[in-house]
Design a protein around this motif. Structure first.
Motif, mmCIF file in Angstrom:
data_model
loop_
_atom_site.group_PDB
_atom_site.id
_atom_site.type_symbol
_atom_site.label_atom_id
_atom_site.label_comp_id
_atom_site.label_asym_id
_atom_site.label_seq_id
_atom_site.Cartn_x
_atom_site.Cartn_y
_atom_site.Cartn_z
ATOM 1 N N THR A 1 -4.335 -11.006 1.050
ATOM 2 C CA THR A 1 -4.655 -9.891 1.933
ATOM 3 C C THR A 1 -4.278 -8.567 1.281
ATOM 4 O OG1 THR A 1 -4.291 -11.268 3.884
ATOM 5 C CG2 THR A 1 -4.243 -8.886 4.211
ATOM 6 N N ALA A 2 -3.112 -8.534 0.665
ATOM 7 C CA ALA A 2 -2.660 -7.302 0.007
ATOM 8 C C ALA A 2 -3.587 -6.924 -1.146
ATOM 9 C CB ALA A 2 -1.228 -7.472 -0.494
ATOM 10 N N GLU B 1 0.813 -1.212 0.000
ATOM 11 C CA GLU B 1 0.000 0.000 0.000
ATOM 12 C C GLU B 1 0.850 1.267 0.000
ATOM 13 O OE1 GLU B 1 -4.135 -0.113 1.827
ATOM 14 O OE2 GLU B 1 -2.983 -1.403 3.198
ATOM 15 N N ALA C 1 -9.960 -2.483 -2.311
ATOM 16 C CA ALA C 1 -10.958 -1.748 -1.532
ATOM 17 C C ALA C 1 -10.735 -0.238 -1.625
ATOM 18 C CB ALA C 1 -10.909 -2.184 -0.074
ATOM 19 N N ARG C 2 -9.615 0.180 -2.205
ATOM 20 C CA ARG C 2 -9.280 1.598 -2.305
ATOM 21 C C ARG C 2 -9.876 2.220 -3.563
ATOM 22 N NH1 ARG C 2 -3.443 2.485 -0.273
ATOM 23 N NH2 ARG C 2 -3.263 3.745 -2.125
ATOM 24 N N GLU D 1 -6.811 -7.720 -1.455
ATOM 25 C CA GLU D 1 -8.081 -7.262 -0.895
ATOM 26 C C GLU D 1 -7.975 -5.825 -0.401
ATOM 27 O OE1 GLU D 1 -11.579 -9.007 2.002
ATOM 28 O OE2 GLU D 1 -9.536 -9.759 2.235
ATOM 29 N N ARG D 2 -6.877 -5.498 0.250
ATOM 30 C CA ARG D 2 -6.688 -4.131 0.739
ATOM 31 C C ARG D 2 -6.605 -3.139 -0.417
ATOM 32 N NH1 ARG D 2 -1.881 -5.314 5.195
ATOM 33 N NH2 ARG D 2 -3.200 -6.311 6.799
ATOM 34 N N LEU D 3 -5.871 -3.517 -1.470
ATOM 35 C CA LEU D 3 -5.728 -2.622 -2.606
ATOM 36 C C LEU D 3 -7.050 -2.388 -3.317
ATOM 37 C CD1 LEU D 3 -2.431 -3.554 -4.508
ATOM 38 C CD2 LEU D 3 -2.908 -1.512 -3.157
#
Length: 229
Positions: free
Chosen positions: A66-67, A42, A73-74, A69-71
């Protein structure tokens, strides 16, 4: 032509070096950064603003799932292509569900990896119809009944034409093939796909395909075809 900005994420320095050498030699691709773990992604994305992230799944601290999913969501998230050693791994399926645009195998020929990056940068998923069907069969093998009920409830918001387009996407058809089969223009197909994504709160065509399979729409289509014979 503006170069595609690419971020490489893999915990193996030799893999990163190989990818960097291979991808950096293309005139239309610029390597803007490298990361050894998903936890670094991120901050690197904020700093380098890549168009595409080539993401390893298995990393020791924060994995690629996980990485990803986090990306995804942005806002203004880059496209993600996951790297894997398996054709139909449960983690690959999970990565696709959270928004990855597709996957490539680590032993894929260099020209095909380059083509994959170019395709996702252009907005096309990186899954052949054969691989898509393999993944969907694998997906339906686990907790299929529970997923089917939930998927059917979500798909209920689509009108009949959108449902037809969703089924065609699930079959792995390109926009031009969908247009020919449903007697509409390519522009109209793109409009329907955009509306489907918005209505279902999905990121890309791969997720439409997964949801269509989960809902059993492909099974229904095959049954209708057989009854019509």
């Amino acid at each position: 032509m503006t170069a595609i900005r690419l971020l490489l994420v893999d915990d193996d320095p030799l893999v990163r070096a190989g990818l960097s050498f291979m991808m950096g030699g293309a005139d239309d691709i610029e390597i803007v950064g490298e990361a050894a773990d998903g936890g670094e992604v991120e901050a690197l994305v904020d700093r380098t603003r890549p168009d595409v992230v080539l993401m390893d799944i298995r990393m020791p601290t924060v994995d690629g799932l996980t990485a990803t999913e986090r990306l995804r969501a942005r806002e203004d998230a880059p496209q993600v292509v996951v790297l894997t050693t398996f054709h139909a791994d449960e983690q690959v399926l999970r990565a696709l569900r959270v928004g990855a645009a597709g996957f490539v195998l680590k032993d894929t020929p260099p020209t095909e990896i380059l083509a994959a990056v170019r395709r996702v940068a252009a907005g096309d998923p990186v899954l052949s119809p054969t691989v898509t069907r393999q993944l969907m069969r694998h997906a339906l093998g686990t907790a299929a009944d529970t997923r089917r009920a939930g998927a059917r409830a979500r798909m209920a918001v689509l009108n009949d034409r959108e449902r037809e387009v969703a089924v065609a996407v699930g079959r792995g058809l390109a926009n031009a093939e969908i247009a020919g089969g449903l007697f509409m223009s390519v522009a109209t197909v793109k409009t329907h796909v955009s509306r489907i994504l918005a209505k279902l709160d999905l990121n890309n065509r791969v997720q439409i395909a997964l949801l269509a399979y989960d809902a059993g729409l492909l099974d229904e289509e095959r049954t209708e075809e057989q009854e019509g014979r």
